[in-house]
Design a protein around this motif. Sequence first.
Motif, PDB file in Angstrom:
ATOM      1  N   LYS A 231       0.807  -1.216   0.000  1.00 15.12           N
ATOM      2  CA  LYS A 231       0.000   0.000   0.000  1.00 15.12           C
ATOM      3  C   LYS A 231       0.843   1.271   0.000  1.00 15.12           C
ATOM      4  CE  LYS A 231      -3.946  -2.199   2.262  1.00 15.12           C
ATOM      5  NZ  LYS A 231      -4.773  -2.294   3.485  1.00 15.12           N
ATOM      6  N   GLU A 232       1.978   1.241   0.685  1.00 18.34           N
ATOM      7  CA  GLU A 232       2.724   2.483   0.859  1.00 18.34           C
ATOM      8  C   GLU A 232       3.894   2.631  -0.107  1.00 18.34           C
ATOM      9  OE1 GLU A 232       3.683   3.742   4.741  1.00 18.34           O
ATOM     10  OE2 GLU A 232       1.777   3.128   5.602  1.00 18.34           O
ATOM     11  N   PHE A 233       4.342   1.545  -0.729  1.00 20.01           N
ATOM     12  CA  PHE A 233       5.540   1.648  -1.555  1.00 20.01           C
ATOM     13  C   PHE A 233       5.305   1.141  -2.978  1.00 20.01           C
ATOM     14  CE2 PHE A 233       6.874   1.111   2.877  1.00 20.01           C
ATOM     15  CZ  PHE A 233       7.430   2.366   3.067  1.00 20.01           C
ATOM     16  N   TYR A 234       4.852  -0.074  -3.128  1.00 22.14           N
ATOM     17  CA  TYR A 234       4.696  -0.629  -4.473  1.00 22.14           C
ATOM     18  C   TYR A 234       3.593   0.099  -5.238  1.00 22.14           C
ATOM     19  CZ  TYR A 234       4.847  -4.210  -8.086  1.00 22.14           C
ATOM     20  OH  TYR A 234       4.992  -4.859  -9.280  1.00 22.14           O
ATOM     21  N   PHE A 235       2.420   0.292  -4.607  1.00 23.90           N
ATOM     22  CA  PHE A 235       1.333   0.981  -5.286  1.00 23.90           C
ATOM     23  C   PHE A 235       1.693   2.434  -5.581  1.00 23.90           C
ATOM     24  CE2 PHE A 235      -1.980  -1.936  -3.076  1.00 23.90           C
ATOM     25  CZ  PHE A 235      -1.576  -2.993  -3.879  1.00 23.90           C
ATOM     26  N   LYS A 236       2.490   3.034  -4.713  1.00 19.95           N
ATOM     27  CA  LYS A 236       2.882   4.431  -4.915  1.00 19.95           C
ATOM     28  C   LYS A 236       3.683   4.585  -6.208  1.00 19.95           C
ATOM     29  CE  LYS A 236       4.052   6.838  -1.345  1.00 19.95           C
ATOM     30  NZ  LYS A 236       4.796   7.399  -0.190  1.00 19.95           N
ATOM     31  N   PHE A 237       4.550   3.620  -6.498  1.00 15.02           N
ATOM     32  CA  PHE A 237       5.320   3.707  -7.741  1.00 15.02           C
ATOM     33  C   PHE A 237       4.399   3.614  -8.947  1.00 15.02           C
ATOM     34  CE2 PHE A 237       7.112   1.646 -11.428  1.00 15.02           C
ATOM     35  CZ  PHE A 237       8.110   2.547 -11.753  1.00 15.02           C
ATOM     36  N   ALA A 238       3.489   2.639  -8.923  1.00 15.87           N
ATOM     37  CA  ALA A 238       2.563   2.492 -10.049  1.00 15.87           C
ATOM     38  C   ALA A 238       1.761   3.771 -10.252  1.00 15.87           C
ATOM     39  CB  ALA A 238       1.626   1.312  -9.799  1.00 15.87           C
ATOM     40  N   GLY A 239       1.321   4.379  -9.140  1.00 11.68           N
ATOM     41  CA  GLY A 239       0.569   5.622  -9.226  1.00 11.68           C
ATOM     42  C   GLY A 239       1.377   6.741  -9.837  1.00 11.68           C
ATOM     43  N   ASN A 240       2.634   6.851  -9.446  1.00  9.61           N
ATOM     44  CA  ASN A 240       3.489   7.905  -9.991  1.00  9.61           C
ATOM     45  C   ASN A 240       3.669   7.756 -11.499  1.00  9.61           C
ATOM     46  OD1 ASN A 240       3.974   9.274  -7.590  1.00  9.61           O
ATOM     47  ND2 ASN A 240       5.655   7.935  -7.029  1.00  9.61           N
ATOM     48  N   PHE A 241       3.823   6.517 -11.968  1.00  9.76           N
ATOM     49  CA  PHE A 241       4.018   6.302 -13.407  1.00  9.76           C
ATOM     50  C   PHE A 241       2.739   6.637 -14.184  1.00  9.76           C
ATOM     51  CE2 PHE A 241       3.620   3.486 -17.119  1.00  9.76           C
ATOM     52  CZ  PHE A 241       4.672   3.981 -17.880  1.00  9.76           C
ATOM     53  N   PHE A 242       1.629   6.044 -13.805  1.00  9.41           N
ATOM     54  CA  PHE A 242       0.393   6.256 -14.561  1.00  9.41           C
ATOM     55  C   PHE A 242      -0.093   7.702 -14.463  1.00  9.41           C
ATOM     56  CE2 PHE A 242      -0.226   1.535 -13.924  1.00  9.41           C
ATOM     57  CZ  PHE A 242      -0.027   1.217 -15.261  1.00  9.41           C
ATOM     58  N   ASP A 243       0.108   8.339 -13.318  1.00 10.55           N
ATOM     59  CA  ASP A 243      -0.340   9.718 -13.159  1.00 10.55           C
ATOM     60  C   ASP A 243       0.527  10.714 -13.926  1.00 10.55           C
ATOM     61  OD1 ASP A 243      -2.403   8.934 -11.562  1.00 10.55           O
ATOM     62  OD2 ASP A 243      -1.399   9.383  -9.666  1.00 10.55           O
ATOM     63  N   ALA A 244       1.783  10.349 -14.188  1.00  9.42           N
ATOM     64  CA  ALA A 244       2.710  11.297 -14.804  1.00  9.42           C
ATOM     65  C   ALA A 244       2.806  11.169 -16.321  1.00  9.42           C
ATOM     66  CB  ALA A 244       4.113  11.119 -14.199  1.00  9.42           C
ATOM     67  N   VAL A 245       2.509   9.997 -16.866  1.00  6.08           N
ATOM     68  CA  VAL A 245       2.769   9.744 -18.290  1.00  6.08           C
ATOM     69  C   VAL A 245       1.449   9.538 -19.034  1.00  6.08           C
ATOM     70  CG1 VAL A 245       3.954   8.264 -19.943  1.00  6.08           C
ATOM     71  CG2 VAL A 245       4.972   8.667 -17.678  1.00  6.08           C
ATOM     72  N   PRO A 246       1.104  10.416 -19.986  1.00  9.64           N
ATOM     73  CA  PRO A 246      -0.103  10.214 -20.790  1.00  9.64           C
ATOM     74  C   PRO A 246      -0.066   8.865 -21.506  1.00  9.64           C
ATOM     75  CG  PRO A 246       0.746  12.433 -21.109  1.00  9.64           C
ATOM     76  CD  PRO A 246       1.796  11.681 -20.325  1.00  9.64           C
ATOM     77  N   ALA A 247      -1.220   8.241 -21.636  1.00 13.40           N
ATOM     78  CA  ALA A 247      -1.303   6.897 -22.197  1.00 13.40           C
ATOM     79  C   ALA A 247      -0.815   6.832 -23.644  1.00 13.40           C
ATOM     80  CB  ALA A 247      -2.735   6.388 -22.095  1.00 13.40           C
ATOM     81  N   LYS A 248      -0.873   7.949 -24.370  1.00 13.60           N
ATOM     82  CA  LYS A 248      -0.472   7.927 -25.780  1.00 13.60           C
ATOM     83  C   LYS A 248       0.988   7.554 -25.962  1.00 13.60           C
ATOM     84  CE  LYS A 248       0.819  12.850 -26.124  1.00 13.60           C
ATOM     85  NZ  LYS A 248       0.460  14.156 -26.725  1.00 13.60           N
ATOM     86  N   PHE A 249       1.782   7.680 -24.900  1.00 14.67           N
ATOM     87  CA  PHE A 249       3.202   7.362 -25.011  1.00 14.67           C
ATOM     88  C   PHE A 249       3.486   5.870 -24.893  1.00 14.67           C
ATOM     89  CE2 PHE A 249       3.475  11.874 -23.786  1.00 14.67           C
ATOM     90  CZ  PHE A 249       4.307  12.329 -24.788  1.00 14.67           C
ATOM     91  N   TYR A 250       2.492   5.082 -24.468  1.00 18.27           N
ATOM     92  CA  TYR A 250       2.756   3.639 -24.371  1.00 18.27           C
ATOM     93  C   TYR A 250       1.576   2.771 -24.831  1.00 18.27           C
ATOM     94  CZ  TYR A 250       0.362   4.385 -19.864  1.00 18.27           C
ATOM     95  OH  TYR A 250      -0.531   4.752 -18.886  1.00 18.27           O
ATOM     96  N   ILE A 251       0.434   3.396 -25.214  1.00 17.90           N
ATOM     97  CA  ILE A 251      -0.717   2.661 -25.734  1.00 17.90           C
ATOM     98  C   ILE A 251      -0.983   3.103 -27.170  1.00 17.90           C
ATOM     99  CG2 ILE A 251      -3.192   2.209 -25.517  1.00 17.90           C
ATOM    100  CD1 ILE A 251      -1.594   0.903 -23.325  1.00 17.90           C
TER     101      ILE A 251
END
Length: 261
Positions: A231-251
Amino acid sequence: MLLKTSVVILTVALFSISESGFVDNLPKCNLKDDVCLRDLYEGVIRDIGKTGIPDLRIPPVDPIRLKNVTVSVLNIVNITLIEGVAKGIKDCVFEKFSFNLTEERGHQENTCDITIKGRYKLESASPLVQTLLGGTTVRGEGNGKVKIEKLHLTFDFPIFAQKRSDGEIYMTCLYDLIKYQYKIGGVTSFFADNIMLGDQEISNALIPMLNENSRFVMSAFGQPFIDKAMKEFYFKFAGNFFDAVPAKFYILDDLTPFARP
């Protein structure tokens, strides 16, 4: 003054190049290409695991610096990692990673070898412990280490496409609603010094016993530690990536039909 201004301009330019270089070089996947999505996410973690991307506010994930992290085990024992590190995240092997935007669900499976070590503090003011031990307390403060081999994690999580105020579409994950399971396929080993039972140092007797019964220990008492880490470390990384990078750059797909406002 001119020198300071030049330094600021150069710094901003370098950050812009760093961000642009990162997102422009991401592999792009179709939503139904689970193998590509798996390789994408695994590659992101490995590539930026040690350095992070400061200008995207994505921190390093390997090692993760830990400070004053407290876990309560069955409301009996409180264990605090005063200062330490967790290693192994960037070398996790991803078996599965997929999105289903029609159902707004995601699924992920990976296996990791994790090592956590540092300065710890252990306290128990539980009446139950004192009753069982005849009024004697358990405490400790010293060096500790836990090594978990082949920690297999399975995640199911809500995720949807969302068009935000900048006009870009992002993948948004509801991390509070993530469901996960874990299974330990390898060996778990423990080390700690300076564990006290009353006035008696019991580390040399207790730690071998924990190691001999490590599977039982982790199945009975490991859940609070895994919960904290997820909850405090692994999910935080995933959140930082998805929140920072628009989907058009990888989808590759057009996400407009799926995008929420």
